[in-house]
Design an enzyme around this catalytic site. Structure first.
Site, PDB file in Angstrom:
ATOM      1  N   LEU A 158     -73.199 -51.965  19.804  1.00  0.00           N
ATOM      2  CA  LEU A 158     -73.829 -51.681  18.509  1.00  0.00           C
ATOM      3  C   LEU A 158     -73.971 -50.170  18.292  1.00  0.00           C
ATOM      4  O   LEU A 158     -74.692 -49.706  17.441  1.00  0.00           O
ATOM      5  CB  LEU A 158     -75.186 -52.380  18.399  1.00  0.00           C
ATOM      6  N   SER A 160     -75.094 -47.433  20.196  1.00  0.00           N
ATOM      7  CA  SER A 160     -76.235 -46.565  20.508  1.00  0.00           C
ATOM      8  C   SER A 160     -75.745 -45.152  20.796  1.00  0.00           C
ATOM      9  O   SER A 160     -76.479 -44.186  20.595  1.00  0.00           O
ATOM     10  CB  SER A 160     -77.007 -47.112  21.706  1.00  0.00           C
ATOM     11  N   ASP A 205     -67.883 -45.170  14.377  1.00  0.00           N
ATOM     12  CA  ASP A 205     -69.311 -45.231  14.716  1.00  0.00           C
ATOM     13  C   ASP A 205     -70.069 -44.029  14.168  1.00  0.00           C
ATOM     14  O   ASP A 205     -71.173 -44.153  13.629  1.00  0.00           O
ATOM     15  CB  ASP A 205     -69.491 -45.297  16.237  1.00  0.00           C
TER      16      ASP A 205
HETATM   17  P1  ADP Z   1     -72.872 -48.489  22.834  1.00  0.00           P
HETATM   18  O1  ADP Z   1     -72.519 -47.299  22.042  1.00  0.00           O
HETATM   19  O2  ADP Z   1     -72.105 -49.702  22.444  1.00  0.00           O
HETATM   20  O3  ADP Z   1     -74.339 -48.779  22.894  1.00  0.00           O
HETATM   21  P2  ADP Z   1     -71.819 -46.851  24.936  1.00  0.00           P
HETATM   22  O4  ADP Z   1     -71.459 -47.132  26.347  1.00  0.00           O
HETATM   23  O5  ADP Z   1     -70.790 -46.297  24.033  1.00  0.00           O
HETATM   24  O6  ADP Z   1     -72.429 -48.206  24.344  1.00  0.00           O
HETATM   25  O7  ADP Z   1     -73.046 -45.840  24.895  1.00  0.00           O
HETATM   26  C1  ADP Z   1     -74.197 -46.084  25.672  1.00  0.00           C
HETATM   27  C2  ADP Z   1     -74.626 -44.793  26.322  1.00  0.00           C
HETATM   28  O8  ADP Z   1     -75.225 -43.914  25.344  1.00  0.00           O
HETATM   29  C3  ADP Z   1     -75.705 -45.005  27.380  1.00  0.00           C
HETATM   30  O9  ADP Z   1     -75.131 -45.341  28.616  1.00  0.00           O
HETATM   31  C4  ADP Z   1     -76.382 -43.649  27.392  1.00  0.00           C
HETATM   32  O10 ADP Z   1     -75.646 -42.733  28.162  1.00  0.00           O
HETATM   33  C5  ADP Z   1     -76.306 -43.191  25.929  1.00  0.00           C
HETATM   34  N1  ADP Z   1     -77.546 -43.580  25.213  1.00  0.00           N
HETATM   35  C6  ADP Z   1     -77.649 -44.478  24.215  1.00  0.00           C
HETATM   36  N2  ADP Z   1     -78.942 -44.578  23.786  1.00  0.00           N
HETATM   37  C7  ADP Z   1     -79.652 -43.704  24.529  1.00  0.00           C
HETATM   38  C8  ADP Z   1     -81.043 -43.332  24.579  1.00  0.00           C
HETATM   39  N3  ADP Z   1     -81.954 -43.904  23.787  1.00  0.00           N
HETATM   40  N4  ADP Z   1     -81.427 -42.384  25.478  1.00  0.00           N
HETATM   41  C9  ADP Z   1     -80.506 -41.796  26.267  1.00  0.00           C
HETATM   42  N5  ADP Z   1     -79.201 -42.126  26.269  1.00  0.00           N
HETATM   43  C10 ADP Z   1     -78.763 -43.052  25.428  1.00  0.00           C
HETATM   44 MG    MG Z   2     -70.607 -46.311  21.963  1.00  0.00          MG
END
Ligand code: ADP
Ligand code: MG
Length: 418
Positions: A158, A160, A205
């Site tokens: 999603l 993040s 994204d």
């Molecule tokens: P998605 O984008 O689908 O959630 P990704 O693997 O592309 O999955 O990104 C996730 C990564 O983004 C996490 O492993 C972390 O490194 C970073 N991340 C996302 N949200 C946060 C947050 N609230 N605080 C710190 N890092 C974050």
């Molecule tokens: Mg991502």
């Protein structure tokens, strides 16, 4: 849900100053998967779940960044970049800060075998789709204290990661009093992910995190960055189900898919010079060069070419109010992602099949990069409560995992909240 006043108070307790507060949304992609790094079409919708950043400027060039989710505070020096990626969440923040600041090292280390060389490298011309094409940021960002908190599920498809890049990027530009161009900010986020994290993501994204609209989805052309609103009618609901699995091969397989697409373009363009990206190729053209590529590359290309056509047809179907056709295209998208692109997994197949079988569901598919994460279903508003319950119970009965299932409301793009 994150409360911005609580976040402010938290920030004041930690940093003894009053912050500004910003947020950028996660997203669910209704259709158009793995097309955004092939210059294709996508149809994302911003979520009403966001990554929030409370931030205040510092007099020095330090970034002191705390993440609630990771219960960690990390200090960066904007003038000194150690080797990366470090495999830490801070790579995303360092990346966007360095790109906006223009202060990254001259030649970032290669991240993986098939990662693109840094566009800064003197011996490498930027690729046509390179996020490096935009460098409109004048001046330097300032040091800052930052507190991050998010209600976007992390690593669930999603986005993040883009929510984090865009929220932090917007905050840094705003604190420095620099002008904010959304397309340029989106490109900067993509470049941060390529160069500092090592994921060769497309632009979807970051674009939806910037341009999201509360009325519904966007139809985005990832070649031109042109987009148009696709409001969702009141009789429709978007349901997201998190399978609660995340398979570790996601990032290496992502880059491998991208390399397969590039191999396909190379073969196609040697016979059809107008093919610069898979977006330019037709199925008959692909058939024409089938004998000259591996079966795997052929199937990867077939997914992208058919998926691209599905997005355009789905946009027409939505405008025409033909939700049955839209749903059928979502089902076909999932099938193509499973059989040709091979990015689904047992849990995604199970959950989307359950959703598809429920009364009032028009269609269902995996959403995001794959190998776990979420499915998205398009549902009739009058049936959505029962659908939510049924999807949860049946998936748990089938897999023993308790999923997170919810009905989404469209959210707005990045903004300063206070
Ligand atoms: P998605 O984008 O689908 O959630 P990704 O693997 O592309 O999955 O990104 C996730 C990564 O983004 C996490 O492993 C972390 O490194 C970073 N991340 C996302 N949200 C946060 C947050 N609230 N605080 C710190 N890092 C974050
Ligand atoms: Mg991502």
């Amino acid at each position: 849900m994150i409360n911005p006043d609580d976040l402010s108070c938290d920030f004041e307790r930690t940093f003894a100053r009053t912050p500004r507060v910003y947020r950028a949304p996660g997203r669910v992609n209704l259709i158009g998967e793995h097309t955004d790094y092939n210059d294709g079409f996508v149809m994302p919708m911003a979520l009403d779940r966001s990554t929030w950043v409370a931030a205040a400027p510092r007099a020095d060039r330090a970034l002191v960044v705390a993440s609630r989710e990771y219960r960690e505070t990390i200090t960066l020096d904007l003038d000194c970049h150690p080797p990366y990626p470090t495999e830490s969440w801070i790579d995303y923040v360092r990346g966007i800060a360095a790109v906006l600041d223009g202060s990254g090292p001259e030649r970032p280390a290669p991240h993986s075998q098939d990662a693109a060389p840094a566009p800064d490298s003197p011996d490498v011309a930027p690729a046509p789709d390179s996020p490096d094409v935009a460098r409109p940021f004048q001046g330097r960002v300032t040091g800052a204290d930052m507190l991050i908190a998010s209600d976007v599920p992390i690593g669930a498809g999603l986005s993040s990661s883009a929510a984090l890049e865009i929220a932090c990027g917007y905050a840094l530009l705003d604190l420095a009093g620099m002008p904010i161009d959304f397309d340029a900010l989106a490109r900067a986020g993509q470049r941060a992910e390529h160069e500092f994290v090592g994921i060769r993501c497309g632009i979807m994204d970051q674009m939806i995190a910037c341009h999201g609209e509360t009325s519904g989805a966007l139809l985005l052309d990832t070649r031109t960055l042109q987009h148009r609103s696709l409001p969702l009618p009141a009789s429709l609901r978007v349901v997201v189900g998190n399978t609660m699995v995340h398979h570790e091969l996601a990032s290496s397989e992502y880059n491998a898919r991208r390399a397969d697409c590039e191999a396909g373009v190379q073969t196609l363009s040697s016979r059809f010079p107008h093919v610069r990206a898979l977006r330019d190729a037709s199925l008959p053209e692909l058939e024409g060069v089938r004998a000259r590529m591996s079966d795997r590359v052929y199937r990867r290309c077939r997914h992208v070419i058919t998926e691209n056509a599905r997005v355009e047809e789905a946009a027409d179907a939505l405008v025409a109010g033909d939700f049955v056709r839209f749903g059928r295209l979502m089902d076909q998208s999932h099938h193509s992602l499973r059989a040709d692109y091979e990015v689904t997994c047992a849990e995604l197949d199970t959950m989307s099949a359950i959703a598809r079988g429920l009364d009032g569901v028009y269609g269902a598919r995996m959403t995001g990069g794959g190998f776990g994460g979420c499915i998205v279903a398009l549902a009739d508003a009058s049936r959505v409560d029962a659908i939510e319950v049924e999807l949860r119970t049946r998936y748990e009965a089938a897999t023993g995992r308790r999923p997170d299932v919810w009905v989404c409301t469209a959210g707005a793009g990045v903004s300063r909240v206070k």
